[in-house]
Design an enzyme around this catalytic site. Structure first.
Site, mmCIF file in Angstrom:
data_model
loop_
_atom_site.group_PDB
_atom_site.id
_atom_site.type_symbol
_atom_site.label_atom_id
_atom_site.label_comp_id
_atom_site.label_asym_id
_atom_site.label_seq_id
_atom_site.Cartn_x
_atom_site.Cartn_y
_atom_site.Cartn_z
ATOM 1 N N HIS A 47 0.836 -1.207 0.000
ATOM 2 C CA HIS A 47 0.000 0.000 0.000
ATOM 3 C C HIS A 47 0.871 1.257 0.000
ATOM 4 O O HIS A 47 0.620 2.215 -0.722
ATOM 5 C CB HIS A 47 -0.909 -0.023 1.226
ATOM 6 C CG HIS A 47 -1.826 1.153 1.315
ATOM 7 N ND1 HIS A 47 -2.997 1.229 0.592
ATOM 8 C CD2 HIS A 47 -1.736 2.306 2.007
ATOM 9 C CE1 HIS A 47 -3.588 2.366 0.848
ATOM 10 N NE2 HIS A 47 -2.852 3.046 1.705
ATOM 11 N N ASN A 92 19.464 41.591 -10.094
ATOM 12 C CA ASN A 92 19.897 42.966 -9.866
ATOM 13 C C ASN A 92 21.306 43.005 -9.285
ATOM 14 O O ASN A 92 22.105 43.859 -9.629
ATOM 15 C CB ASN A 92 18.950 43.670 -8.892
ATOM 16 C CG ASN A 92 17.799 44.328 -9.631
ATOM 17 O OD1 ASN A 92 17.823 44.432 -10.848
ATOM 18 N ND2 ASN A 92 16.792 44.756 -8.885
ATOM 19 N N GLU A 115 -2.321 -5.194 -4.106
ATOM 20 C CA GLU A 115 -3.036 -4.776 -2.902
ATOM 21 C C GLU A 115 -4.467 -5.307 -2.914
ATOM 22 O O GLU A 115 -4.970 -5.802 -1.903
ATOM 23 C CB GLU A 115 -3.028 -3.250 -2.817
ATOM 24 C CG GLU A 115 -3.670 -2.719 -1.560
ATOM 25 C CD GLU A 115 -3.805 -1.205 -1.581
ATOM 26 O OE1 GLU A 115 -2.932 -0.535 -2.169
ATOM 27 O OE2 GLU A 115 -4.783 -0.700 -1.020
#
Lengths: 148, 625, 122
Positions: free
Chosen positions: B49, B355, B71
């Site tokens: 799972h 910048n 599963e």
């Protein structure tokens, strides 16, 4: 192609909104007003734990104002956003074929054609189909971009 | 961002999957010894799972489908519908082989490979045999119902179908369980087991059923052997697993629930005054809620490195394009922030870093002439201090040209009269439309942007400042709240309305009277311990008409940048945890507010955005008066 | 020919009643009454003993689930189909738990409505 529209009344006219954009119709909810917001923002309300803004649709569309004691809120989804709008009468639903919807004349009921996606005949009356997306974004886009 | 996030998790995914596979192998061997060991079956179920969930999250659909099939088979064992068989165990070992191979390919290439078809066929055959091995039962059926696409309110529809089925038989089991249905928002399909006299009756209910798109009906075989008394289907968290990947939507949902809890707790705290006997219980609730809140908040925190990681490459490319040499250093990338903030911090940081390369670091020739190392240095630094996270972008470049900034600011009307000091002047660069850049480079645009950076930071509830020294460089310092979701706030009354002021802004509060407010020029002031404090009525800031201040008022002294300003309200109500709820749309219209909160009584209260509210107030003259 | 099934329509909106009536009368049902609120609905049920009731969930005054309970008190085998609008799952579930046979969603698809009602009558 068939489309369904939620139909409601504002003053004497019938308006329609594509049902895919409508999340529900609510009774008038208690509003908290929002200072410094434009006049058509009626306030914000608590919709089952979410805070949604409520737009005064008549004001937004530039229609005359009369307080309606039966006013309701139509909750619309546009993109990821949920917004409430005040309407006069409880809503009904109609199914229209795309061919029944005509492009809107330039001015219907004094409303800017920009907000209208088409008109149709329903029960021998004129149904004005509103473009919620444009109503909501017309002046919001700039504001939101600025915030980005 | 999306794919990048997942890549970050790949190593964890591989490692955990390997652990789970290892456990599964061991447990399968044990199961071979004892087919009836229900505990071992549960362990295997949990492992597969977990693998299913993780691989689905990673987007490895094939892998998760494979795990899903395994599963499902196991689930039927757990519910006692089929028994463990050699075919089943063989099939599971094949599944393990396939997953192991996938993991090794993923480890090498980072991409999943197509599943091995031959092996898949073998698995299928084994599983089919495992299911056949248990023939014998009659009258029990497994029904799987898929609702039509346009089916609204599916959980309610499922309930109706179950009611109808109950009319022709006995519902043994359903998935989702009947009592869970009302709380679901949606579901894809309904699976149920029913004991009925004949399959035809079941068909009659389902065939052409309203809003049923399709269904399958298969007979269930009675279990042979003692395999498993059906255990409750709650997979527990495996102790051996140190991390679990959780869908962020679930986290958001969890946070919402905790928020509701906090709201309820707050209203209980208010009510407890009338029920003193409950005080201890409410206090206990308060502690539990706080702890829960902390845990949920922590779960939402992710390290800044997920954002920082993308910058080195960008700096390198930018420097190269500009013919500059830059040494880039990242410090404190493990500092954690709420993920909603992290998502929005990348763009402003990108801007500041560009910048820094473009405007901060000087060309090599200038640097050497100043006696600086040829390579410039840019440091991106993050650290936590108190309830805030600070991110700094520091460069050792030219620094800001303050004279030029002052001149430009004056031109723009940002100041007049007495010259602002250097610290104040530096921060003019955040004003809308401000630029001093003589040249326009295509990298940083026309200097537009620092105001946008400031706005984005403020939208996150943070602030930004710049400290600059000529020729020594600049440091941009961003302070951000650790989390956006819950703040401490003071609720105040103004006219008939209630508003919240974030506690972080508040210096102190005082009771004042109308006659203690004086005028200095155009400005209302109040003498606070001998100091002139500019004050303003909240009602004025909010544009209230016909407002009449009461005889006894409250003054809330707040920080506004470097200054203190007094905000006058009618009354102080209470100080409490405020769960911020964003307004679903139209933030542009709510510039005076940070957001809203819902009180215990359902009423919405708006949270004041002090910075935005006061930005329009002219108080500069007073400071120097 | 099979006897037409007798239906009582309960809805506060005239438009909705009209729509359901249209759908039903075109499909071989007989609409024996229309109630515009809960009290009327209960009174009319007693009087008319219809085979089936379509009951709007949200009405001013007594809401649909309350009306459902009252009708089932009068007649524990009453067949009631709820009419719901978007986002009313909680109410619908409540109604089903309280014995509603089924529900139909607004906007109404005539075919679905007919199918649902036929099944509810079985």
């Amino acid at each position: 192609m068939l489309n369904q529209y939620v139909v409601f009344q504002l003053e004497d006219e019938l308006y329609g909104v594509n049902i895919l954009q409508v999340r529900g119709i609510e009774k008038m909810l208690p509003l908290t007003r929002v200072p410094n917001a434009p006049p058509f923002v009626k306030g914000v309300c608590n919709l089952r734990g979410s805070v949604i803004p409520v737009i005064d649709l008549k004001k937004k569309l530039g229609l005359p104002q009369k307080e309606d004691p039966n006013a309701k809120i139509i909750v619309v989804n546009v993109g990821k956003h949920t917004v409430g709008m005040t309407i006069d009468e409880a809503a009904d639903v109609v199914t229209l074929d795309a061919s029944e919807v005509e492009p809107s004349p330039s001015l219907v009921a004094g409303i800017d054609a920009e907000y209208i996606s088409g008109v149709a005949k329903v029960y021998n009356r004129l149904l004005i189909i509103l473009d919620m997306e444009r109503i909501l974004t017309a002046d919001q886009i700039n504001l939101l971009n600025e915030l980005r | 961002m999306e794919s990048m996030d997942l890549k970050t998790y790949l190593p964890v995914f591989i490692e955990e999957s390997k652990d789970n596979i290892q456990q599964m192998s061991e447990n399968l061997l044990r199961l071979e010894e004892d087919y009836g060991d229900a505990e071992v079956i549960d362990e295997i179920f949990r492992a597969i799972h977990t693998i299913k969930g993780m691989s689905a999250t990673m987007g490895y659909t094939q892998l998760s489908n494979l795990a899903h099939q395994a599963e499902n088979l196991l689930d039927e064992v757990r519910h006692g519908r089929i028994a463990v068989s050699p075919a089943m165990i063989n099939g599971f070992f094949k599944v393990i082989d396939e997953i192991e191979e996938q993991l090794s390919v993923l480890g090498q290439t980072g991409e999943p490979k197509a599943l091995d078809n031959r092996r898949l066929e073998e698995i299928k055959a084994h599983f089919a045999e495992a299911r056949r091995a248990d023939a014998g039962a009659a009258g029990k059926y497994r029904v799987e119902i898929v609702f039509s696409k346009d089916c609204l309110l599916r959980p309610a529809r499922a309930l109706v179908v179950l009611n109808q089925l109950a009319g022709v038989g006995n519902i043994l089991h359903s998935d989702p369980p009947q009592d869970k249905l009302p709380s679901l928002d949606n579901l894809d399909k309904l699976v149920c087991h029913i004991a009925a006299a004949s399959p035809q009756q079941v068909h009659d209910v389902l065939a052409g059923g309203v809003e049923i798109d399709s269904y399958t009906l298969e007979e269930l075989r009675e279990e042979a052997g003692q395999t498993s008394a059906a255990k409750p289907a709650e997979p527990q968290v495996n102790r051996n697993i140190s991390t679990v990947r959780v869908d962020t939507e679930k986290l958001d949902h969890l946070l919402n629930l905790v928020s509701e809890l906090v709201i309820n707790k707050t209203s209980l705290q208010e009510a407890v005054a009338s029920f003193p006997s409950l005080a201890d219980d409410v206090e206990h609730l308060h502690r539990l809620t706080s702890e829960l809140q902390n845990i949920v908040m922590n779960m939402r925190m992710i390290p800044l490195e997920t954002v920082f990681n993308r910058f080195p490459r960008m700096i390198r490319d930018t420097a190269k394009a500009l013919n500059k040499s830059v040494h880039f250093e990242i410090v404190g990338a493990d500092t954690e922030l709420d993920r909603t903030i992290i998502e929005d911090i990348a763009d402003p940081l990108l801007h500041l870093l560009r910048n820094a390369v473009d405007h901060g670091i000087e060309p090599v020739a200038i640097r050497t002439s100043l006696g600086k190392p040829a390579a410039g240095k840019i440091v991106l630094r993050a650290y936590q201090t108190g309830n805030q996270v600070v991110i700094e972008v520091e460069d050792d470049g030219a620094g800001l040209d303050l004279d030029k900034i002052k001149a430009k600011a004056r031109e723009m009307g940002l100041w007049q009269g007495q010259e602002p000091d250097d610290a104040e002047a530096a921060n003019f660069i955040f004003a809308p439309g401000f630029t001093t850049s003589d040249r326009v480079t295509d990298l940083s645009g026309r200097g537009v942007g620092l105001d946008v950076v400031k706005k984005s930071i403020e939208a996150l509830g943070g602030n930004i400042e710049v400290i600059s020294n000529k020729n020594a460089g600049s440091t941009f310092r961003i302070s951000l709240p650790l989390t956006l979701a819950i703040i401490q706030g003071l609720s105040v009354k103004c006219g008939d309305e209630i508003y919240v002021i974030p506690l972080s802004y508040i210096q102190e509060t005082e009771i004042i009277y109308p006659d203690s407010i004086q005028m200095l020029g155009q400005q209302q002031i109040y003498m606070l311990r001998g100091q002139v404090l500019p004050v303003v009525f909240l009602a004025d800031l909010l544009g209230f008409r016909d407002y009449v201040p009461p005889q006894e008022m409250s003054l809330v002294v707040v920080h506004f940048g470097e200054r203190l300003i007094g905000i006058i309200v009618d009354d102080l109500l209470s100080q409490q945890d405020i769960v911020i709820k964003n307004v679903s749309w139209g933030q542009g219209y709510f510039s005076s507010f940070l957001g809203s909160t819902i009180l215990g009584n359902g009423r919405i209260v708006l949270i004041l955005d002090i910075n935005n509210l006061l930005a329009g107030v002219k108080v500069r003259e007073v400071k120097h008066a | 020919m099979e006897q037409k099934k007798r239906v009582l329509i309960v809805d506060d909106a005239a438009f909705m009643r009209m729509m359901i009536r249209d759908i039903l009368s075109k499909n071989n049902f007989e609409v024996v009454g229309e109630a515009t609120n809960g009290d009327e609905a209960v009174a009319m049920y007693k009087e008319l003993k219809p085979d089936l009731v379509t009951l709007d969930i949200t009405m001013p005054g007594m809401d649909g689930v309350t009306v459902l309970k009252k009708i089932r008190q009068i007649d524990s085998s009453a067949r009631v189909v709820m009419c719901s609008a978007m986002g009313q799952q909680a109410m619908v579930v409540e109604a089903i738990k309280n014995g509603a046979r089924d529900f139909i969603n607004k906007p109404f698809h005539p075919q679905k409505v007919v199918e649902t009602l036929r099944r509810a009558l079985q």
